[in-house]
Motif scaffolding. Structure first.
Motif, short mmCIF file in Angstrom:
data_model
loop_
_atom_site.label_atom_id
_atom_site.label_comp_id
_atom_site.label_asym_id
_atom_site.label_seq_id
_atom_site.Cartn_x
_atom_site.Cartn_y
_atom_site.Cartn_z
N VAL A 200 10.66 46.72 22.58
CA VAL A 200 10.62 45.56 21.69
C VAL A 200 11.81 45.68 20.74
O VAL A 200 12.00 46.73 20.11
N ALA A 201 12.60 44.62 20.66
CA ALA A 201 13.79 44.64 19.79
C ALA A 201 13.77 43.43 18.87
O ALA A 201 13.12 42.43 19.17
N ASP A 202 14.49 43.55 17.75
CA ASP A 202 14.51 42.41 16.82
C ASP A 202 15.65 41.46 17.12
O ASP A 202 15.59 40.27 16.82
N SER A 203 16.71 41.96 17.72
CA SER A 203 17.87 41.12 18.02
C SER A 203 18.79 41.95 18.91
O SER A 203 18.81 43.18 18.82
N LEU A 204 19.54 41.28 19.78
CA LEU A 204 20.46 42.03 20.64
C LEU A 204 21.91 41.75 20.28
O LEU A 204 22.82 42.05 21.04
N GLU A 205 22.10 41.19 19.09
CA GLU A 205 23.46 40.84 18.67
C GLU A 205 24.32 42.08 18.41
O GLU A 205 25.52 42.06 18.60
N ASN A 206 23.66 43.13 17.92
CA ASN A 206 24.38 44.37 17.64
C ASN A 206 24.68 45.06 18.97
O ASN A 206 23.78 45.45 19.71
N ILE A 207 25.98 45.22 19.27
CA ILE A 207 26.38 45.72 20.60
C ILE A 207 25.90 47.15 20.83
O ILE A 207 25.45 47.50 21.92
N ASN A 208 25.98 48.00 19.80
CA ASN A 208 25.51 49.38 19.98
C ASN A 208 24.03 49.40 20.36
O ASN A 208 23.61 50.12 21.26
N LEU A 209 23.24 48.56 19.66
CA LEU A 209 21.81 48.53 19.96
C LEU A 209 21.59 48.01 21.38
O LEU A 209 20.83 48.59 22.16
N LYS A 210 22.29 46.95 21.70
CA LYS A 210 22.13 46.34 23.04
C LYS A 210 22.50 47.37 24.12
O LYS A 210 21.78 47.54 25.10
N ASN A 211 23.61 48.08 23.90
CA ASN A 211 24.04 49.06 24.90
C ASN A 211 23.06 50.24 25.01
O ASN A 211 22.83 50.77 26.09
N MET A 212 22.49 50.62 23.87
CA MET A 212 21.51 51.72 23.92
C MET A 212 20.27 51.27 24.71
O MET A 212 19.70 52.03 25.49
N ILE A 213 19.87 50.02 24.47
CA ILE A 213 18.70 49.50 25.18
C ILE A 213 19.00 49.40 26.69
O ILE A 213 18.20 49.82 27.53
N ASP A 214 20.19 48.88 27.00
CA ASP A 214 20.57 48.76 28.42
C ASP A 214 20.56 50.13 29.09
O ASP A 214 20.07 50.30 30.21
N LYS A 215 21.14 51.09 28.38
CA LYS A 215 21.22 52.44 28.94
C LYS A 215 19.81 53.00 29.19
O LYS A 215 19.55 53.60 30.24
N LEU A 216 18.92 52.77 28.23
CA LEU A 216 17.55 53.26 28.40
C LEU A 216 16.90 52.59 29.61
O LEU A 216 16.28 53.24 30.44
N ARG A 217 17.07 51.29 29.70
CA ARG A 217 16.44 50.55 30.82
C ARG A 217 17.00 51.04 32.16
O ARG A 217 16.28 51.17 33.13
N ASN A 218 18.32 51.35 32.15
CA ASN A 218 18.94 51.82 33.40
C ASN A 218 18.56 53.25 33.76
O ASN A 218 18.88 53.72 34.84
N SER A 219 17.90 53.94 32.82
CA SER A 219 17.51 55.32 33.12
C SER A 219 16.33 55.38 34.08
O SER A 219 16.03 56.42 34.63
N PHE A 220 15.63 54.26 34.21
CA PHE A 220 14.40 54.28 35.00
C PHE A 220 14.61 53.62 36.38
O PHE A 220 15.43 52.70 36.52
N SER A 221 13.83 54.06 37.35
CA SER A 221 13.94 53.47 38.70
C SER A 221 13.38 52.05 38.70
O SER A 221 13.83 51.21 39.46
N GLN A 222 12.37 51.80 37.88
CA GLN A 222 11.73 50.49 37.86
C GLN A 222 12.28 49.63 36.71
O GLN A 222 12.89 50.16 35.78
N THR A 223 12.02 48.33 36.80
CA THR A 223 12.49 47.44 35.73
C THR A 223 11.57 47.57 34.52
O THR A 223 10.35 47.53 34.65
N ILE A 224 12.18 47.72 33.36
CA ILE A 224 11.41 47.89 32.13
C ILE A 224 11.46 46.59 31.34
O ILE A 224 12.53 46.04 31.12
N GLU A 225 10.31 46.14 30.89
CA GLU A 225 10.27 44.88 30.16
C GLU A 225 10.90 45.03 28.77
O GLU A 225 10.65 46.00 28.05
N LEU A 226 11.71 44.03 28.44
CA LEU A 226 12.33 44.00 27.10
C LEU A 226 11.89 42.71 26.42
O LEU A 226 12.05 41.62 26.96
N VAL A 227 11.30 42.85 25.23
CA VAL A 227 10.88 41.66 24.48
C VAL A 227 11.72 41.58 23.22
O VAL A 227 11.84 42.55 22.47
N ASN A 228 12.31 40.40 23.03
CA ASN A 228 13.10 40.17 21.82
C ASN A 228 12.21 39.42 20.82
O ASN A 228 11.75 38.32 21.10
N LEU A 229 11.99 40.02 19.66
CA LEU A 229 11.09 39.39 18.68
C LEU A 229 11.54 37.99 18.30
O LEU A 229 10.73 37.14 17.94
#
Ligand SMILES: Cc1cc2nc3c(=O)[nH]c(=O)nc-3n(C[C@H](O)[C@H](O)[C@H](O)COP(=O)(O)O)c2cc1C
Length: 461
Positions: A200-229
């Motif tokens: 769950v994220a508050d905004s994806l405008e911040n590139i560092n945050l977005k990239n950290m989230i992308d990296k985390l999601r890419n760490s898993f074999s399955q698709t991980i749900e991302l909800v933007n508040l």
């Protein structure tokens, strides 16, 4: 003197906190205390430039400012926090600079210190002359000794302004210049197996945050749900109306999507990652609104047994107060804190490694259903709730009372007959000097470990 009182209660004039201000008003008629309802009027204040600037000009022309607010979920109400964001976003810090200021908070003393720390640090960031805080239990006005001290607090504030005293700074400015995080390192993907994970994220405008989230999601074999508040339809922030107290039904139930999101998503997953950007010593007011609206669960833990982690862009390690709030929130919810990942590292590879370890731990700890015991933060916090719900605020918090009985939160030692009898015997025995000497000099250490030793030596456990 003209003192501006910035009212943090969403209830405006019908506020517990304002009763304390009115009491001060009554006793210091020589000073004008002008109350401005900030939290209740935040939409207007944000939309209407004239309304905002009239507050700022009141602040600028005042002799002192009182930040008067109720505790809302570890700190101030989300609307009050939004006002603080607006001060910095609209560059009107100049109006607060060198103004004398004090904090008056009301609460049930559950993490009132983190709210005071937060507001004190904001005052220091605004270069105000911070005098003191006074943190009251909501019904303290009924106590004569506290009333007397409240007046001393107010008198001290007025004296400080008149005498132009030199004030102390408690917080250093934050120094934060992060690297631009670009994921570089690829690890083997982690299988989430049957575990449900949500970010769950508050905004994806911040590139560092977005990239950290992308990296985390890419760490898993399955698709991980991302909800933007930002994409959840929320009609408003918590009103403090306490409708939820009866059976967790919120004033917004059926009117927006938040409750459904919380109940059908957050409560059903195994692992939650909260992701956000630090704005002025806290996560954003969007996040704060999430925490406040989550209060429809009142004081009942609502995320029991989950693994929770935080991905944060910002100087979290320079704001231990925020770290404590997030850790305490996790413990209160009955979840296990997996850790914090921030972009405070020197290289992208370091962040990659941290994120890899983090994703691995999220799954591993969930798989073995691990939960470390609460520390003082969780233990002491629940004892405050236990006593309050058992006592004065059982009504209106009827749902909490039922839940606390079911969850065995009412763990007072009232019926512990064994320890009561043992205490009676031992206190009686220790009245005899010889026996007392024997117990305190020779038996104390060994008897303390006796019940534990039994378990260590028991082959069946
Ligand atoms: C949504 C909500 C969240 C609250 N969170 C806290 C809290 O974290 N800690 C605490 O001690 N009291 C908390 N309280 C209690 C209020 O701080 C307390 O009742 C306060 O005196 C209300 O003041 P007001 O009437 O001026 O809004 C909370 C109350 C509500 C309604």
């Amino acid at each position: 003197m003209k003192i501006i009182v910035l009212n943090g209660s969403p209830k405006g004039d019908i506020s517990v906190t304002m009763q304390y201000i009115k009491y001060i008003q009554k006793k210091f008629k020589q000073h004008e205390l002008k109350i401005i309802n900030i939290s209740q009027r935040i939409n207007q204040i944000e939309r209407d430039k004239t309304a905002f600037h009239s507050i700022i000009s009141d602040v600028k022309s005042s002799d002192g400012i009182i930040w008067a607010f109720p505790l809302y979920v570890f700190t101030v109400h989300s609307n009050y926090q939004r006002f603080i964001e607006l001060i910095f976003e609209k560059n009107v810090e100049y109006a607060f600079k060198e103004k004398y200021t004090s904090i008056l908070a009301t609460s049930i003393h559950f993490f009132d210190h983190t709210a005071v720390n937060y507001m004190n640090s904001i005052c220091d960031d605004l270069n105000m002359n911070y005098i003191d805080y006074f943190s009251l239990h909501m019904y303290d006005l009924e106590k004569e000794d506290i009333r007397k001290n409240l007046l001393k607090f107010a008198q001290n504030f007025f004296n400080a302004i008149e005498n132009k005293v030199i004030t102390l700074k408690n917080y250093s400015p934050i120094k934060y210049s992060p690297i631009r995080y670009i994921p570089e390192f690829t690890h083997d993907k982690i299988d989430v197996s049957n575990k449900k994970v949500i970010i769950v994220a508050d905004s994806l405008e911040n590139i560092n945050l977005k990239n950290m989230i992308d990296k985390l999601r890419n760490s898993f074999s399955q698709t991980i749900e991302l909800v933007n508040l930002e994409n959840i339809n929320m009609k408003g922030s918590c009103l403090g109306c306490l409708k939820c107290g009866y059976n967790y039904e919120c004033i917004y139930t059926g009117k927006d999507d938040f409750i459904n999101f919380y109940n059908s998503k957050l409560k059903t997953v195994d692992i939650i990652v909260f992701a956000g950007t630090i704005k002025y010593r806290h996560l954003s007011s969007t996040w704060k609104r999430f925490f406040d609206r989550g209060f429809f669960n009142t004081h009942t833990p609502s995320l029991l047994g989950k693994q929770i982690g935080f991905i944060i862009s910002g100087a979290l390690n320079q704001i231990p107060n925020l770290k404590q709030i997030l850790e305490s929130y996790t413990q209160w919810q009955g979840s296990n804190l997996v850790g914090f990942i921030t972009d405070e590292c020197d290289t992208s590879i370091e962040i990659d490694k941290q994120l890899h370890a983090f994703s691995y731990n999220l799954i591993k700890l969930s798989t073995v259903n691990y939960s470390k015991p609460a520390t003082f933060l969780g233990v002491a916090g629940m004892k405050i709730f236990r006593d309050e719900i058992w006592g004065k605020i059982r009504f209106p918090f009827i749902a909490d009372h039922k839940a606390y009985k079911a969850l065995n939160v009412y763990d007072f030692p009232q019926k512990n007959y064994k320890s009561r009898i043992m205490n009676f015997i031992l206190i009686l025995m220790s009245k005899f000097p010889l026996i007392r000497k024997e117990i305190y000099s020779n038996k104390m250490k060994s008897s303390m470990i006796e019940p534990l030793k039994k378990i260590v030596e028991d082959k069946t456990v």
